[in-house]
Design a protein around this motif. Structure first.
Motif, mmCIF file in Angstrom:
data_model
loop_
_atom_site.group_PDB
_atom_site.id
_atom_site.type_symbol
_atom_site.label_atom_id
_atom_site.label_comp_id
_atom_site.label_asym_id
_atom_site.label_seq_id
_atom_site.Cartn_x
_atom_site.Cartn_y
_atom_site.Cartn_z
ATOM 1 N N SER A 101 9.043 4.201 -1.066
ATOM 2 C CA SER A 101 8.547 5.226 -1.990
ATOM 3 C C SER A 101 9.555 6.364 -2.123
ATOM 4 N N SER A 159 0.859 -1.187 0.000
ATOM 5 C CA SER A 159 0.000 0.000 0.000
ATOM 6 C C SER A 159 0.898 1.241 0.000
ATOM 7 N N GLU A 160 0.295 2.389 -0.269
ATOM 8 C CA GLU A 160 1.047 3.654 -0.199
ATOM 9 C C GLU A 160 1.610 3.845 1.211
ATOM 10 N N GLU A 161 0.815 3.495 2.209
ATOM 11 C CA GLU A 161 1.256 3.646 3.597
ATOM 12 C C GLU A 161 2.467 2.760 3.893
ATOM 13 N N GLN A 162 2.417 1.505 3.445
ATOM 14 C CA GLN A 162 3.557 0.610 3.660
ATOM 15 C C GLN A 162 4.791 1.130 2.927
ATOM 16 N N ARG A 185 11.024 11.564 -0.266
ATOM 17 C CA ARG A 185 9.672 11.247 0.199
ATOM 18 C C ARG A 185 8.660 11.820 -0.788
ATOM 19 N N SER A 222 2.246 9.752 -5.797
ATOM 20 C CA SER A 222 1.915 8.379 -5.393
ATOM 21 C C SER A 222 2.937 7.440 -6.012
ATOM 22 N N THR A 232 12.622 5.121 2.953
ATOM 23 C CA THR A 232 11.375 4.414 2.692
ATOM 24 C C THR A 232 11.424 3.915 1.257
ATOM 25 N N ALA A 289 5.604 4.070 2.271
ATOM 26 C CA ALA A 289 6.117 5.289 2.908
ATOM 27 C C ALA A 289 6.582 5.057 4.339
ATOM 28 N N SER A 290 6.461 3.829 4.829
ATOM 29 C CA SER A 290 6.814 3.565 6.226
ATOM 30 C C SER A 290 8.316 3.383 6.404
#
Length: 179
Positions: free
Chosen positions: A51, A35-38, A96, A102, A49, A40-41
């Motif tokens: 991304s 996911s986008e969240e993963q 980032r 995205s 990260t 960027a984690s």
């Protein structure tokens, strides 16, 4: 993702471009299924990260391409970085996603850059053709490098960050690039 040729040309250009593409693929594949969240984690003590690494390598390739073309550098308003030159204050934005960026949009941007790089390298009269390195504390002053050097530098840059991506991805969910 842009469809790159799977045929490895027998000449030096084809071979170098194939090595560049292999390292691009390693970075792209580190993001598969996240996911986008993963993406960027930060699962480790590192600031990196997945991304952010993706955005960084896409911008780096474009910047080297513009240097080799001896064209105005940087990104356009529609690309990561938004056409702004990085300063000490904005340097971190190169690692980032910001302003609605995205993973799919940066992947599409990088695909376009990869196509431009391949077309440029195919059209260069010789891999011995040179261009000046930009002024920077880490480069010797008034030095020129060849197109061959640029391609090898991209392999080095992408391979280093593919290794970072492997570690970040394994820290996220245990997925390993090499099984």
């Amino acid at each position: 993702m842009a469809q790159m040729s799977t045929e490895v040309l027998g000449d030096e250009r084809g071979t170098l471009l194939a090595f560049v593409e292999a390292q691009r693929t390693a970075i792209r594949e580190s993001l598969l299924g996240l996911s986008e969240e993963q993406a960027a984690s930060r699962p480790s003590v590192s600031e990196l990260t997945l991304s952010g690494l993706l955005k960084h390598v896409a911008e780096v390739e474009l910047n080297w391409l513009r240097l080799a073309q001896q064209a105005p550098g940087g990104t356009s308003q529609a690309e990561p970085g938004g056409g702004k030159e990085r300063t000490a204050e904005t340097w971190g934005e190169g690692f980032r996603l910001v302003d609605g960026e995205s993973v799919p949009s940066v992947l599409a941007f990088w695909d376009g850059v990869a196509e431009q790089t391949a077309a440029f390298v195919a059209g260069v009269p010789s891999l011995d053709d040179t261009f000046p390195l930009p002024p920077a504390p880490w480069f010797p002053k008034d030095v020129k490098v060849s197109m061959r050097w640029m391609l090898l530098h991209l392999v080095e840059e992408f391979a280093r960050h593919a290794g970072h991506a492997d570690i970040v991805r394994e820290s996220l969910d245990g997925t390993r690039a090499m099984g």
